[in-house]
Design a protein around this motif. Structure first.
Motif, PDB file in Angstrom:
ATOM      1  N   LEU A  74      -2.361  33.600 -33.460  1.00 39.18           N
ATOM      2  CA  LEU A  74      -3.080  33.034 -32.950  1.00 39.18           C
ATOM      3  C   LEU A  74      -3.291  31.595 -33.858  1.00 39.18           C
ATOM      4  O   LEU A  74      -3.930  30.526 -34.190  1.00 39.18           O
ATOM      5  CB  LEU A  74      -4.455  33.159 -32.899  1.00 39.18           C
ATOM      6  CG  LEU A  74      -4.697  34.208 -31.368  1.00 39.18           C
ATOM      7  CD1 LEU A  74      -6.167  34.236 -31.279  1.00 39.18           C
ATOM      8  CD2 LEU A  74      -4.265  33.563 -30.448  1.00 39.18           C
ATOM      9  N   GLY A  75      -2.194  32.134 -35.588  1.00 40.49           N
ATOM     10  CA  GLY A  75      -2.489  30.870 -36.842  1.00 40.49           C
ATOM     11  C   GLY A  75      -3.777  30.765 -36.845  1.00 40.49           C
ATOM     12  O   GLY A  75      -3.802  29.077 -37.864  1.00 40.49           O
ATOM     13  N   ARG A 132       0.067  26.114 -34.402  1.00 36.31           N
ATOM     14  CA  ARG A 132      -0.713  26.542 -33.520  1.00 36.31           C
ATOM     15  C   ARG A 132      -1.715  25.416 -32.488  1.00 36.31           C
ATOM     16  O   ARG A 132      -1.435  25.872 -31.742  1.00 36.31           O
ATOM     17  CB  ARG A 132      -1.952  26.501 -35.062  1.00 36.31           C
ATOM     18  CG  ARG A 132      -3.180  27.204 -33.691  1.00 36.31           C
ATOM     19  CD  ARG A 132      -4.164  26.807 -34.928  1.00 36.31           C
ATOM     20  NE  ARG A 132      -4.714  25.821 -35.308  1.00 36.31           N
ATOM     21  CZ  ARG A 132      -5.175  24.934 -34.777  1.00 36.31           C
ATOM     22  NH1 ARG A 132      -5.999  25.274 -33.263  1.00 36.31           N
ATOM     23  NH2 ARG A 132      -5.946  24.077 -34.947  1.00 36.31           N
ATOM     24  N   ALA A 133      -1.784  24.160 -33.391  1.00 36.96           N
ATOM     25  CA  ALA A 133      -2.158  23.607 -31.809  1.00 36.96           C
ATOM     26  C   ALA A 133      -2.019  23.348 -30.428  1.00 36.96           C
ATOM     27  O   ALA A 133      -2.152  23.350 -29.649  1.00 36.96           O
ATOM     28  CB  ALA A 133      -2.751  22.367 -32.749  1.00 36.96           C
ATOM     29  N   MET A 192      -1.052  26.287 -28.532  1.00 34.23           N
ATOM     30  CA  MET A 192      -2.215  27.233 -28.122  1.00 34.23           C
ATOM     31  C   MET A 192      -2.684  26.193 -26.855  1.00 34.23           C
ATOM     32  O   MET A 192      -3.459  26.801 -25.935  1.00 34.23           O
ATOM     33  CB  MET A 192      -4.176  26.584 -28.910  1.00 34.23           C
ATOM     34  CG  MET A 192      -4.418  27.226 -30.491  1.00 34.23           C
ATOM     35  SD  MET A 192      -4.498  29.250 -29.523  1.00 34.23           S
ATOM     36  CE  MET A 192      -2.392  29.873 -29.761  1.00 34.23           C
ATOM     37  N   ALA A 193      -2.084  25.426 -25.932  1.00 37.53           N
ATOM     38  CA  ALA A 193      -1.641  24.796 -25.050  1.00 37.53           C
ATOM     39  C   ALA A 193      -1.403  25.906 -24.373  1.00 37.53           C
ATOM     40  O   ALA A 193      -1.907  25.889 -22.609  1.00 37.53           O
ATOM     41  CB  ALA A 193      -1.590  23.190 -25.111  1.00 37.53           C
ATOM     42  N   VAL A 252      -6.974  32.421 -24.811  1.00 37.34           N
ATOM     43  CA  VAL A 252      -7.491  33.138 -26.164  1.00 37.34           C
ATOM     44  C   VAL A 252      -8.992  33.755 -25.022  1.00 37.34           C
ATOM     45  O   VAL A 252      -9.876  33.213 -24.594  1.00 37.34           O
ATOM     46  CB  VAL A 252      -7.858  33.294 -27.047  1.00 37.34           C
ATOM     47  CG1 VAL A 252      -8.477  33.933 -28.207  1.00 37.34           C
ATOM     48  CG2 VAL A 252      -6.385  32.190 -27.874  1.00 37.34           C
ATOM     49  N   CYS A 312     -13.274  21.894 -22.655  1.00 40.23           N
ATOM     50  CA  CYS A 312     -11.758  22.150 -22.605  1.00 40.23           C
ATOM     51  C   CYS A 312     -11.643  21.571 -21.709  1.00 40.23           C
ATOM     52  O   CYS A 312     -10.166  21.020 -22.036  1.00 40.23           O
ATOM     53  CB  CYS A 312     -12.286  24.007 -21.732  1.00 40.23           C
ATOM     54  SG  CYS A 312     -12.750  24.668 -23.450  1.00 40.23           S
ATOM     55  N   LYS A 328     -11.006  18.455 -21.325  1.00 37.92           N
ATOM     56  CA  LYS A 328     -10.044  17.096 -21.546  1.00 37.92           C
ATOM     57  C   LYS A 328      -9.014  17.275 -22.517  1.00 37.92           C
ATOM     58  O   LYS A 328      -8.543  16.604 -23.001  1.00 37.92           O
ATOM     59  CB  LYS A 328     -11.219  16.704 -22.892  1.00 37.92           C
ATOM     60  CG  LYS A 328     -12.086  15.737 -21.901  1.00 37.92           C
ATOM     61  CD  LYS A 328     -13.660  15.018 -23.231  1.00 37.92           C
ATOM     62  CE  LYS A 328     -14.422  15.268 -21.613  1.00 37.92           C
ATOM     63  NZ  LYS A 328     -15.674  15.155 -22.672  1.00 37.92           N
ATOM     64  N   LEU A 329      -9.233  18.778 -22.932  1.00 43.34           N
ATOM     65  CA  LEU A 329      -7.685  18.837 -23.986  1.00 43.34           C
ATOM     66  C   LEU A 329      -6.914  19.815 -23.076  1.00 43.34           C
ATOM     67  O   LEU A 329      -5.790  20.168 -24.251  1.00 43.34           O
ATOM     68  CB  LEU A 329      -8.602  20.300 -25.076  1.00 43.34           C
ATOM     69  CG  LEU A 329     -10.087  19.978 -25.597  1.00 43.34           C
ATOM     70  CD1 LEU A 329     -10.291  21.672 -26.322  1.00 43.34           C
ATOM     71  CD2 LEU A 329     -10.160  18.716 -26.637  1.00 43.34           C
ATOM     72  N   TYR A 330      -6.565  20.092 -21.902  1.00 45.36           N
ATOM     73  CA  TYR A 330      -5.849  20.420 -22.156  1.00 45.36           C
ATOM     74  C   TYR A 330      -4.639  19.555 -20.287  1.00 45.36           C
ATOM     75  O   TYR A 330      -5.902  19.105 -19.869  1.00 45.36           O
ATOM     76  CB  TYR A 330      -5.673  21.663 -21.158  1.00 45.36           C
ATOM     77  CG  TYR A 330      -6.055  22.692 -21.955  1.00 45.36           C
ATOM     78  CD1 TYR A 330      -4.974  23.611 -22.680  1.00 45.36           C
ATOM     79  CD2 TYR A 330      -7.527  22.966 -22.650  1.00 45.36           C
ATOM     80  CE1 TYR A 330      -6.015  25.154 -23.611  1.00 45.36           C
ATOM     81  CE2 TYR A 330      -8.429  24.262 -23.379  1.00 45.36           C
ATOM     82  CZ  TYR A 330      -7.348  25.173 -23.789  1.00 45.36           C
ATOM     83  OH  TYR A 330      -8.474  26.048 -25.023  1.00 45.36           O
ATOM     84  N   LEU A 365     -12.725  30.135 -19.255  1.00 42.48           N
ATOM     85  CA  LEU A 365     -12.085  29.271 -20.127  1.00 42.48           C
ATOM     86  C   LEU A 365     -10.864  29.841 -20.484  1.00 42.48           C
ATOM     87  O   LEU A 365      -9.904  28.936 -21.287  1.00 42.48           O
ATOM     88  CB  LEU A 365     -12.777  28.988 -21.211  1.00 42.48           C
ATOM     89  CG  LEU A 365     -14.570  29.001 -21.334  1.00 42.48           C
ATOM     90  CD1 LEU A 365     -15.064  28.333 -22.257  1.00 42.48           C
ATOM     91  CD2 LEU A 365     -14.620  26.993 -20.302  1.00 42.48           C
TER      92      LEU A 365
END
Lengths: 649, 307
Positions: free
Chosen positions: B57-58, B78-79, B82-83, B87, B107, B109-111, B149
């Protein structure tokens, strides 16, 4: 940016209870305001306590959140939530840190809110307080805006510091020992740097170095925190290692920079002088005593130097060497270092590169005047309460006596006017001016003679009923002095016997007088103006008027130096603000009664503003002049050619 | 493993070593997980499973070897990776004061591929309260929320680190049912470590077994289950042929029972079994398949004996 704002918003929203706590803290000032037993008004207490509580609350929140916003999640294994999202390490770190700062600042503002709504006072109070501080000059004043910026930076600093400390403590790693050692090392460098600057008299240098240290520490903490999160990620021990390596490497670099800065700041040479503002010359003119403002340093840091204009060699006189006295043969110099109980230092000026030698004599009083015997073997130290005489080669006290019946000493630094001069090796004459006990507006000049071999101090002369400012201008042999008084713009001069103070002759040329000094042949030169034109009057050794020379300067002039016997350098016109920036340099030939303008915008290094060293400088030092910008130049009086020795700006 | 295989694999670990000071958490581990497969990494506590997952997972850097997710180094990218990765950690790690609703909003907002409706449906199905802070949820609810999630961004890869640890039987069943459904619907590649061998057995296509940092076994479930058997037979006197043909099937454990002999073999094959059955002195031979748990115990016991 998306990651940063998301983390920032989440962390802020998650700790919303802080707002309520801040609001509750903001109500405390209302309780304090109703407590009995205070002389201030309720509004004043409320506003002042609101300001204090709000500021304190913000700082506390910064510390607590700084220690927990990352450190706690890291130690409890929760930070991996962010690391399993598409959010960069920098965004995770900056978002969480920014949230801590926003919450700290916001909570301080919320804590201010109730008092502000009730009367609008705290911010106004802060502005007024800062204004008062400005008027008192007690603390540096930043204004409301810059104070807020400073407070914000303090919050940021505390957040970063608490974060680093929290990670270090929570990791339970042996790196904590490294941290302690490095922290002590960093503090030791700062302390030693501060002590070095203090010893050099660079007090503002300490302040600047402290600001630089804080800035470096803040940047190091920022970099270390970011590196810890970006590289250490979810591993607390690895994070600790990274934070320690980054922080202390940068701090070590910072410490070296600060030490270098301090070294640059304090180890100054005459070349660092931005403007020379004082100068005195050794008899013979080989060495001069220089002081002035420094380039790129604080105005308050004004070291002094002994400087040889011919060779460029110099000797830094400690912190701020003062009270410099030369022997009449120019071979030795003494000065004082330190303020409360100054130490006496001496230098042999016959050497190519003199060094400062402590004489092993510490003076009990702050204000002293020094005098050296003709060959520099003996040093007299006169204060307003007495006189002591030392043999400099052995440091032995040869004689010491207390002044009696001397009236009330004039308070102030140099107000207690005392002047010591050697008539010969065994005879020391001390002139002191005191306020009359009966009449506070009058002064008396006491002339005392210390007979060294007999160890007797006798009052050998007294001049009473003096009014206004009093100045004694001694000759180089100690047999005569000019007594000058200045009251209501009038300047009166008289030539007196060096031991008894008896009047030898009034030096009463008509006109408005500015300065007086002895020439190398023992005659007396008086400078001033007559009918709007500058004049020089020359008196014989006994005070008999000999000649006068009109100098083509409108107004008055000041005596400067005597580069050759009978030839004087003078400057003028005198008067008005910054007069010296526009003064011109003239040479006066006393034998021929002629004058010649040597240069414009130039004045002698040593100029006699109604007082001076007594005898005009001769030799090389007599050619030294200052330009309008404070540069020290060597001027050839014959050609007017200038050679810059120290470049000012 | 060839370089070409590494590039094609969703997860590729090549000679990965992880140390914590003097302790070796993973010792030269090499494995690959192909797209669409479900890889179960088994091992006892302290075997090095979580360390390996953290490196994948870095979150930490391996001391040696290389790790690639979708061909990219997770430590460096990593960042971005992770998209594409969902996990589920060993311990639910969401911010404690945030509710399920807030976490979902955070979450989302991040994907760019966030399936908000799917997440909300799952939470509703699992009966996870929307407005309770995360810290006040039950262990099962926390796991279900974390899984929801993790599945929210419709990931290409799902990494689960012992997700059912501490859950009761009902919660475990619900968790795996959801997981099986997701895997079946979208063909998501999955990598999971677990102690719940029965749960894993139903969904894993590949299995790896770790012990004290070393990967003892790495193969497909089908192959694994095909070559492990429990043999029961009687012995009628000593026979060198019987011993030889049994050895040819690589027995891990042989025990004398009152009714005969019981042996666990790791090299079962129809031909070898026929030779063994025909050997003089072997009576009533029977071969029965082993559960994943039995295989794990047998392997662990064998490795323990070696040590």
């Amino acid at each position: 940016m998306k990651g940063f704002t998301s983390v920032l918003m989440r962390e802020t929203a998650q700790r919303r209870t802080i707002w309520w706590a801040a609001l509750a803290a903001g109500l405390l000032p209302f309780l304090l305001a109703v407590l009995p037993g205070t002389t201030f008004s309720r509004a004043e207490i409320r506003d002042a306590s609101a300001l204090g509580i709000a500021a304190g609350f913000g700082l506390l929140v910064a510390l607590v959140l700084g220690a927990s916003v990352i450190g706690r999640d890291l130690s409890e294994g929760r930070i991996s939530f962010d690391f399993t999202r598409p959010v960069g390490g920098l965004s995770i770190w900056s978002g969480r840190m920014a949230a801590a700062v926003v919450l700290a600042l916001g909570s301080a503002l919320v804590a201010l809110l109730p008092a502000t709504l009730a009367g609008g006072g705290p911010v106004k109070l802060m502005a007024v307080s800062l204004g008062r501080s400005s008027a008192d000059g007690m603390v540096p004043v930043f204004g409301v805006f810059w104070s807020t910026v400073l407070y914000l930076l303090t919050l940021l600093f505390l957040v970063m510091l608490a974060h680093a400390g929290s990670v270090m403590v929570r990791s339970h790693s042996l790196w904590l020992l490294v941290d302690l050692v490095c922290c002590l090392g960093f503090l030791a460098v700062l302390f030693l740097t501060g002590r070095f600057l203090y010893a050099q008299g660079a007090i503002m240098g300490i302040v600047r170095a402290a600001w630089i240290a804080l800035g470096i520490l803040l940047l190091s903490l920022l970099a270390a925190g970011a590196a810890q999160v970006c590289k250490g990620r979810t591993d607390l021990k690895a994070g600790h290692k990274i934070i320690s390596i980054t922080l202390w490497s940068l701090c070590a670099l910072g410490a070296v920079s600060i030490a270098g800065y301090a070294n640059w700041y304090a180890r100054v040479s005459p070349a660092d002088l931005a403007a020379v503002y004082l100068g005195r010359t050794a008899p013979g003119g080989r060495w001069v005593y220089l002081g002035g403002w420094l380039k790129h340093r604080s105005d308050q840091f004004r070291p002094a130097f002994l400087y040889n204009p011919k060779t460029g060699k110099y000797l830094r006189l400690g912190v701020r060497g003062w009270g410099v006295a030369f022997s009449s043969d120019g071979s030795r110099c003494v000065w004082l270092e330190g303020w409360k109980k100054p130490d006496l230092y001496t230098a042999d000026l016959t050497k190519r590169q003199p060094t400062a030698m402590p004489a092993g004599i510490t003076l009990p009083e702050r204000y002293n005047r020094l005098a050296l015997s003709a060959n520099g073997g003996r040093c007299a130290i006169a204060s307003r309460s007495g006189v002591s005489l030392y043999d400099l080669s052995s440091g032995k006290l040869l004689a010491s006596a207390r002044f009696r019946d001397s009236g009330t000493p004039i308070p102030g630094a140099w107000g207690a006017l005392v002047l010591a001069r050697f008539a010969n090796e065994d005879k020391l004459v001390i002139d002191s001016v005191s306020r009359d006990r009966e009449n506070e507006n009058e002064f008396s000049l006491f002339v005392r003679t210390l007979y060294v071999r007999r160890k007797k101090l006798l009052v050998t002369g007294r001049v009473e009923h003096l009014a206004g400012a009093v100045q004694i201008i001694p000759d180089s042999t100690g047999t005569r002095f000019v007594l000058a008084t200045h009251e209501s713009g009038e300047f009166h001069l008289s030539l007196r016997d060096g031991t008894s103070g008896a009047l030898l002759a009034p030096l009463g040329p008509p006109g408005k007088l500015r300065s007086a000094a002895f020439l190398s042949d023992g005659r007396i030169a008086v400078a001033g103006s007559l009918d709007g034109t500058a004049h020089i009057w020359i008196f014989g050794a006994g005070g008999v008027p000999e000649t006068s020379v009109a100098v083509p300067i409108k107004g008055s002039l000041l005596l400067g130096s005597e580069p050759a016997p009978g030839r004087l350098l003078v400057t003028g016109p005198v008067g008005g603000r910054d007069w010296y920036k526009h003064a011109s340099l003239h040479e006066v030939n006393l034998a021929a009664g002629t004058t010649r303008q040597v240069a414009k915008n130039l004045r002698p290094l040593v100029w006699h503003w109604w007082f001076g060293e007594g005898t005009l400088p001769t030799g090389n030092a007599a050619r030294l002049c200052l330009t309008a910008d404070g540069s020290l130049v060597d001027v050839d009086p014959a050609t007017g050619r200038e050679t810059t020795l120290i470049k000012g700006y | 493993m060839t370089g070409n295989q590494t590039n094609l694999a969703t997860i590729a670990l090549d000679d990965v070593t992880i140390r914590y000071g003097a302790t070796v958490a993973a010792d030269s581990v090499t494995l690959s997980v192909e797209k669409g497969s479900v890889y179960a990494l088994l091992g006892r506590n302290g075997a090095g499973k979580t360390s390996l997952i953290r490196c994948m997972l870095g979150q930490r850097k391996a001391q040696a070897g290389s790790i690639a997710l979708f061909g990219e180094n997770p430590w460096k990218s990593r960042a971005d990776l992770m998209a594409r990765v969902g996990v589920v950690p060993e311990e639910p790690d969401a911010p404690p004061e945030m509710t399920a609703k807030q976490l979902e909003a955070f979450c989302s907002k991040l994907y760019s591929t966030w399936d908000g409706r799917g997440v909300r449906d799952r939470l509703e199905r699992f009966e996870v309260p929307n407005n309770l802070p995360f810290r006040r949820l039950s262990k099962g609810q926390k796991e279900q929320l974390t899984l929801a999630l993790a599945l929210g961004p419709m990931p290409d890869l799902l990494i689960l680190d012992d997700p059912t640890l501490g859950l009761d039987a009902v919660a475990r069943k619900a968790f795996f049912e959801e997981l099986v459904g997701e895997l079946a619907d979208r063909g998501t590649t999955a990598f999971l470590s677990s102690h719940d061998l029965a749960g894993v057995e139903g969904i894993a296509s590949h299995v790896g077994v770790m012990r004290t940092g070393r990967l003892l076994l790495d193969e497909s479930m089908e192959s694994l289950k095909g070559r492990f058997r429990l043999l029961t037979f009687g012995r009628d006197g000593g026979s060198p042929d019987a011993d030889r043909t049994l050895s040819a099937m690589h027995p891990l454990r042989v025990s004398q029972q009152p009714w005969g002999v019981e042996a666990v073999v790791e090299g079962f094959g129809d031909e070898a079994f026929a030779d063994f059955s025909a050997a003089p002195g072997v009576t009533d031979p029977e071969a029965s398949p082993l559960s994943l748990e039995d295989v794990f115990i047998a392997l662990d016991g064998k490795e323990g004996e070696r040590r």
